[in-house]
Enzyme design. Structure first.
Site, PDB file in Angstrom:
ATOM      1  N   GLU A   1       0.691  -1.315   0.029  1.00 19.80           N
ATOM      2  CA  GLU A   1       0.109  -0.035   0.034  1.00 19.80           C
ATOM      3  C   GLU A   1       1.042   1.222  -0.137  1.00 19.80           C
ATOM      4  OE1 GLU A   1      -3.813  -1.606   2.258  1.00 19.80           O
ATOM      5  OE2 GLU A   1      -2.204  -0.916   3.493  1.00 19.80           O
TER       6      GLU A   1
HETATM    7  C1  TNX Z   1      -4.289  -4.136   4.606  1.00 17.06           C
HETATM    8  S1  TNX Z   1      -2.469  -6.438   4.538  1.00 17.06           S
HETATM    9  C2  TNX Z   1      -3.108  -3.616   4.931  1.00 17.06           C
HETATM   10  C3  TNX Z   1      -3.021  -3.238   6.453  1.00 17.06           C
HETATM   11  C4  TNX Z   1      -4.441  -3.229   7.267  1.00 17.06           C
HETATM   12  C5  TNX Z   1      -4.996  -4.307   6.883  1.00 17.06           C
HETATM   13  C6  TNX Z   1      -6.291  -4.393   7.654  1.00 17.06           C
HETATM   14  C7  TNX Z   1      -1.529  -5.201   4.127  1.00 17.06           C
HETATM   15  C8  TNX Z   1      -0.096  -5.695   3.788  1.00 17.06           C
HETATM   16  N1  TNX Z   1      -1.895  -4.049   4.564  1.00 17.06           N
HETATM   17  O1  TNX Z   1      -2.355  -2.092   6.684  1.00 17.06           O
HETATM   18  O2  TNX Z   1      -4.211  -3.133   8.526  1.00 17.06           O
HETATM   19  O3  TNX Z   1      -5.372  -4.275   5.283  1.00 17.06           O
HETATM   20  O4  TNX Z   1      -7.138  -5.549   7.335  1.00 17.06           O
END
Ligand code: TNX
Length: 536
Positions: free
Chosen positions: A342
């Site tokens: 992300e």
């Molecule tokens: C996605 S999974 C994210 C996290 C959040 C999560 C909540 C991932 C690699 N990144 O930053 O906490 O979703 O489900």
């Protein structure tokens, strides 16, 4: 008066009588359950275990633990520690002395042997004369001990003396894992968890032969590990959490305690510093890490994707080098997770540049890179592992990018979010949890095959399975347990058991049998209506 002279002979017969009575009492106490057991339930079948063992050959007379049973360990000091761990569990609930001894026959025996058990496998042989666990490594013995626990009545998990009989069905279990990596992730950044809370979770993971604890040590909301060369990361960047609580951080001594405790349960700690996104806690601690030189305020919300380290600045790589060096020095395990998910506030070329510069730093400090699967959009280093967190409905192009990397040698850890993200709600009524990947009831969490999950991925690329627990809505151990149990047990089985042993119908019956154990262990699990739990 010389009371001693006259009293001794008179007291002796009493003493003898008392001793005799006690002995008879013991016999009576032990015989009664046997009589009961003969007419009552047979011992737990050898295959009623999670994760399902690779192979089970039932047959023969059960073994019964009695007041006279010894725990015999021939082998290393470490094997003796595994024996002591087992005896510790059994002493509390049986009330028997269960002394630890060396060589000899009968009783409960733990032995190391050069045989073909693999690094974590074991064999359990049970018969009238004793139970023997054999393994090549202490880790194998430890996993065998977890199987042995599940073959004894659920009362074995209580902390005070319970009634037996303590029988283990006759036969042989031969067992070894499907995957070498069987992980659970705990996000200690969104909410902070104390060393005691982490240890409690480690003990729960060990029950199901999980062998990796991935700690998500940094994110926008909190930096949780002391770094001597950048002290404000922990003291300032660690002083918040989601919702505005006080947060916290691990001192190096705290962290070492976690690593040591995990090792005593045969788990490897995999530390994660999430970069270049998810870095607000670091950016708010040191203004110079920001491209504009201005430190943002601390963040206690739950949005993602708004922060980025400054890819063009030199100081960014000084920072990364210091952090990775200090963390690698604290970490006996092989891996260092660099996040990489992300990074919506990092341009794609910057992301690739950043990963090209940071992965060699991990290697320089002797560790292997793990990154979230977005790393496959850059250039994964030789030997790096990518952790897949997509969903069934993730686009074909993204899945193919991951599969292609796997064909080119990048190993995969599978954490599909719509199956084993432990932070997803079970149903709309779940009291905590998120829903972005969907509602994930117990069956959905279990019903997939890691070997066949991503098309175009060679078998050898799948290194294992990990169940992440993000903690935006999770504040304490009761919350952890509510989301992790029962789903964690299923993730552990997918990581350990051969494909031909998997199947919802068999699993749900075995899962139901865990309920009373969890009750006895004080694990506050979700009583999913999909599972035929015995009445409480
Ligand atoms: C996605 S999974 C994210 C996290 C959040 C999560 C909540 C991932 C690699 N990144 O930053 O906490 O979703 O489900």
């Amino acid at each position: 008066m010389r009371p001693n002279h006259g009293t001794t002979p008179r007291i002796l017969p009493h003493l003898l009588a008392t001793l005799l009575l006690a002995a008879v009492g013991v016999v009576a106490l032990d015989a009664a359950p046997e009589a009961r057991a003969a007419t009552q339930a047979p011992p737990i079948p050898l295959d009623r275990v999670i994760p399902a063992p690779a192979s089970v050959t039932p047959g023969g007379t059960p073994y019964r633990i009695t007041r006279a049973t010894r725990v015999r360990v021939d082998g290393s000091a470490e094997a003796r520690r595994v024996g002591a761990y087992l005896a510790g569990i059994l002493r509390r609930s049986t009330g028997y002395p269960l002394p630890l001894t060396g060589h000899g026959k009968g009783g409960i025996r733990l032995r190391l042997d050069k045989g073909d058990f693999g690094a974590e496998g074991y064999r359990l042989d049970s018969g009238a004369g004793g139970v023997t666990l054999t393994a090549r490594t202490p880790a194998g013995l430890f996993h065998g001990v977890q199987t042995l626990r599940q073959l004894l009545p659920p009362a074995v998990e209580k902390k005070t003396a319970q009634r037996g009989p303590w029988r283990i069905a006759g036969g042989t279990v031969q067992d070894r894992p499907r995957y070498a990596y069987r992980g659970a992730m705990l996000d200690v950044s969104r909410h902070f968890f104390t060393v005691a809370q982490v240890k409690r979770y480690i003990d729960q993971l060990a029950l199901y032969k999980v062998n990796a604890l991935h700690l998500h040590l940094s994110d926008d909301q909190g930096w949780r590990i002391a770094v001597d060369s950048w002290p404000r990361l922990a003291t300032y960047g660690g002083a918040n959490e989601v919702g505005g609580g006080r947060g916290g951080h691990y001192t190096k001594a705290d962290y070492r305690r976690i690593v040591r405790y995990a090792a005593s349960r045969y788990l490897e700690v995999v530390p994660e510093i999430d970069m270049p996104g998810h870095t607000n806690a670091a950016l708010s601690s040191y203004a110079e890490l920001n491209c504009d030189g201005v430190a943002p305020p601390p963040y206690t919300g739950t949005k993602v994707g708004f922060s980025s380290l400054c890819v063009p600045k030199k100081i960014t790589y000084d920072f990364v080098d210091d952090v990775i060096r200090e963390l690698a020095a604290l970490t006996p395990g092989r891996y260092l997770h660099i996040g990489g998910d992300e990074a919506h506030s990092t341009s794609h070329p910057d992301y690739v540049t950043f990963m090209d510069r940071v992965q060699p730093v991990v290697a320089r400090y002797g560790k292997t890179v793990i990154g979230w699967h977005q790393l496959t959009g850059a250039r994964p280093a030789q030997g790096a592992l990518a952790q897949y967190w997509g969903r069934d409905r993730t686009g074909a192009a993204e899945k193919e990018q991951v599969a292609k990397a796997a064909r080119n040698g990048t190993g995969l850890i599978l954490s599909p979010a719509d199956h084993i993200y432990l932070d997803m709600k079970y149903t709309n009524d779940s009291r905590i949890g998120l829903t972005w990947a969907g509602l994930v009831e117990v069956r959905r969490s279990y019903d997939w095959n890691p070997g066949a999950y991503l098309a175009g991925v060679p078998d050898s690329a799948v290194r294992g399975v990990e169940a992440p627990l993000w903690t935006e809505t999770v504040r304490d151990s009761a919350d952890i347990e509510y989301l992790a149990f029962p789903r964690l047990a299923g993730a552990a089985e997918l990581g350990w058991s051969p494909a031909e042993r998997l199947g919802w119908d068999g699993y749900r019956a075995r899962l139901a049998a865990q309920g009373p154990r969890w009750d006895n262990l004080g694990i506050r699990y979700y009583r999913s209506p999909q599972v035929p739990w015995p009445a409480r």
